[in-house]
Motif scaffolding. Structure first.
Motif, short mmCIF file in Angstrom:
data_model
loop_
_atom_site.label_atom_id
_atom_site.label_comp_id
_atom_site.label_asym_id
_atom_site.label_seq_id
_atom_site.Cartn_x
_atom_site.Cartn_y
_atom_site.Cartn_z
N GLU A 37 7.26 9.26 -9.82
CA GLU A 37 6.17 8.30 -9.96
C GLU A 37 5.11 8.54 -8.88
O GLU A 37 5.41 8.51 -7.69
CB GLU A 37 6.71 6.87 -9.85
N VAL A 38 3.89 8.81 -9.30
CA VAL A 38 2.78 9.03 -8.36
C VAL A 38 1.58 8.18 -8.81
O VAL A 38 0.57 8.71 -9.26
CB VAL A 38 2.39 10.52 -8.27
N PRO A 39 1.68 6.87 -8.68
CA PRO A 39 0.57 6.01 -9.12
C PRO A 39 -0.57 6.04 -8.11
O PRO A 39 -0.36 6.25 -6.91
CB PRO A 39 1.21 4.62 -9.18
N GLU A 40 -1.78 5.81 -8.61
CA GLU A 40 -2.92 5.74 -7.69
C GLU A 40 -2.82 4.47 -6.85
O GLU A 40 -2.28 3.45 -7.28
CB GLU A 40 -4.23 5.77 -8.47
N ILE A 41 -3.35 4.55 -5.63
CA ILE A 41 -3.46 3.39 -4.76
C ILE A 41 -4.93 2.96 -4.79
O ILE A 41 -5.79 3.60 -4.19
CB ILE A 41 -2.99 3.71 -3.33
N ASN A 42 -5.20 1.88 -5.52
CA ASN A 42 -6.57 1.46 -5.76
C ASN A 42 -7.17 0.65 -4.63
O ASN A 42 -8.40 0.59 -4.49
CB ASN A 42 -6.65 0.61 -7.04
N ALA A 43 -6.33 -0.03 -3.85
CA ALA A 43 -6.84 -0.98 -2.87
C ALA A 43 -6.03 -0.94 -1.59
O ALA A 43 -4.80 -0.86 -1.63
CB ALA A 43 -6.84 -2.39 -3.46
N LEU A 44 -6.73 -1.01 -0.46
CA LEU A 44 -6.13 -1.16 0.86
C LEU A 44 -6.68 -2.44 1.48
O LEU A 44 -7.86 -2.76 1.32
CB LEU A 44 -6.49 0.02 1.77
N LEU A 45 -5.84 -3.14 2.22
CA LEU A 45 -6.26 -4.38 2.87
C LEU A 45 -5.59 -4.49 4.23
O LEU A 45 -4.36 -4.44 4.33
CB LEU A 45 -5.88 -5.59 2.01
N LEU A 46 -6.37 -4.63 5.28
CA LEU A 46 -5.84 -4.83 6.62
C LEU A 46 -5.51 -6.30 6.83
O LEU A 46 -6.29 -7.18 6.44
CB LEU A 46 -6.84 -4.38 7.67
N VAL A 47 -4.36 -6.56 7.46
CA VAL A 47 -3.99 -7.91 7.87
C VAL A 47 -3.87 -7.89 9.39
O VAL A 47 -2.80 -7.59 9.94
CB VAL A 47 -2.66 -8.36 7.21
N PRO A 48 -4.95 -8.16 10.11
CA PRO A 48 -4.97 -7.96 11.56
C PRO A 48 -3.91 -8.76 12.31
O PRO A 48 -3.33 -8.25 13.28
CB PRO A 48 -6.39 -8.41 11.96
N LYS A 49 -3.64 -10.00 11.90
CA LYS A 49 -2.66 -10.82 12.63
C LYS A 49 -1.27 -10.20 12.59
O LYS A 49 -0.46 -10.41 13.48
CB LYS A 49 -2.61 -12.23 12.03
N GLU A 50 -0.99 -9.45 11.55
CA GLU A 50 0.32 -8.80 11.41
C GLU A 50 0.32 -7.36 11.89
O GLU A 50 1.37 -6.73 11.94
CB GLU A 50 0.74 -8.78 9.94
N ASN A 51 -0.88 -6.81 12.14
CA ASN A 51 -1.02 -5.37 12.40
C ASN A 51 -0.38 -4.59 11.26
O ASN A 51 0.41 -3.68 11.46
CB ASN A 51 -0.39 -4.97 13.73
N SER A 52 -0.76 -4.97 10.04
CA SER A 52 -0.17 -4.34 8.86
C SER A 52 -1.27 -3.98 7.86
O SER A 52 -2.41 -4.43 7.95
CB SER A 52 0.86 -5.25 8.20
#
Length: 370
Positions: free
Chosen positions: A125-140
């Motif tokens: 399985e090699v699905p595209e990654i359409n979206a990235l989102l930073l969560v600064p409080k979690e450093n994630s």
């Protein structure tokens, strides 16, 4: 580094090849450097170009100032999404996310720092990654795309986790929010937020609460509580008669949040929602599907099919439509880095090799070009 071309191609044919590349180019993603003086743009050929905004905006700018200072091959396939922290840039392609150091990029040392692949159901399985989102409080970093799941990556360890317990209070005398990882107790496939039945297009963060919103091809906006790692609200936009446009489909292609408010669009009409009551409050009169939306001061900016950046009053009144150079737009980026107020611009990109630069919201000043 330019995209590879066959070694035996004569110079004239290579120029034709590169011209055809530019003709068929799509720019999916943008990200501003931490200093605010540079812009990264990712295209459908897996290339990332770095533009100097400060040079292009200078009173002494020349045509060469609007070209990339460096272009490098980041992924084998399209660069669907990019985000930046105060040191790193993250880029997403087919099935992987990569990290780059901005300091090295600006020295033209474009070597990836690391790459990670979320835990998919099978190795094939090699699905595209359409979206990235930073969560600064979690450093994630949250990733979403073709496998219909939201994956959370801890940026300190590089591991994929579920942040399962969010505890507000005091720890060692310091107040705030604290997280307990469940990474050691959960199987791989449970280290993801699951609920969408089709692939995910977009993500947004409610900054005042530990919640993330996702919009997908299934026509749903789902709200996830990061304290419990569970879905707590679902809005099926296409089921609301005032929003539904069956001829365009049910997919949600863009969303943004501001406190208790959300704006989303795609197949259904671009709509402003009150999240607590799950109520649509404003239907924006835009026929063309929208691919990107953002809150800006007392306005909503949107773009999609067609060359214009649309400026909306919250009441639904269309304040302005500002034309750009691309036939369709996929990405808007507001550079509001306080370190470079002279580079405070809006940039728009999509179905061309150009990134339009708006020095104010009223007109396009010029275009950067791959």
């Amino acid at each position: 580094m330019e995209r590879a071309v066959p070694h035996a191609v004569p110079l004239g044919q290579m120029e034709v090849f590169q011209a055809l590349q530019r003709l068929h180019m799509t720019i999916f993603s943008q990200s501003v450097s931490p200093c605010g003086k540079f812009l990264a743009a990712g295209n459908n050929y897996g290339q990332i170009a770095i533009f100097s905004l400060s040079a292009a905006l200078s009173s002494e700018a020349k045509e060469e100032s609007k070209k990339p200072i460096v272009t490098f091959q980041a992924h084998d396939g399209p660069v669907y999404s990019m985000v930046s922290t105060d040191r790193h840039m993250f880029s997403a392609g087919d099935g992987e996310v990569k990290a780059w150091l901005w300091a090295e990029i600006l020295k033209k040392g474009c070597k990836e720092l690391w790459r990670r692949q979320p835990p998919y159901r099978t190795s094939l399985e090699v699905p595209e990654i359409n979206a990235l989102l930073l969560v600064p409080k979690e450093n994630s970093l949250i990733l979403a795309g073709g496998d219909c799941q939201l994956h959370t990556m801890d940026l300190e360890t590089g591991s994929f986790t579920v942040r399962g317990l969010w505890s507000w209070g005091s720890h060692n005398g310091v107040g705030g929010a604290f997280f307990l990882d469940l990474v050691l107790t959960l199987p791989l496939l449970q280290r993801a937020l699951r609920g969408h039945t089709d692939y995910i297009h977009c993500l947004a963060l409610r900054e005042r609460s530990p919640e993330v919103l996702s919009g997908g091809e299934d026509g749903a906006v789902r709200l996830w509580d990061l304290r419990t790692a569970k879905e707590v609200q679902t809005i099926e936009v296409y089921k609301h008669e005032e929003c539904s446009r069956p001829h365009n489909g049910r997919w949600i292609g863009c969303l943004a949040t501001d406190s208790d408010w959300m704006v989303c669009g795609g197949g259904p009409a671009l709509t402003l929602w009150h999240l607590r009551s799950s109520t649509p409050t404003t239907i924006f009169p835009m026929r063309a599907p929208q691919k990107h939306v953002t809150f800006y001061q007392d306005l909503i900016l949107s773009a999609g099919q067609g060359p214009c950046v649309n400026q909306w009053q919250l009441s639904g009144e269309l304040k302005a439509q500002v034309p750009g150079s691309s036939p369709g737009l996929l990405s808007l980026s507001l550079n509001q880095q306080p370190a470079a107020p002279e580079c405070k611009v809006l940039t728009a990109a999509g179905n061309s090799c150009r990134v339009d630069v708006f020095t104010n919201l009223g007109y396009r000043a010029f275009s950067l070009s791959f």
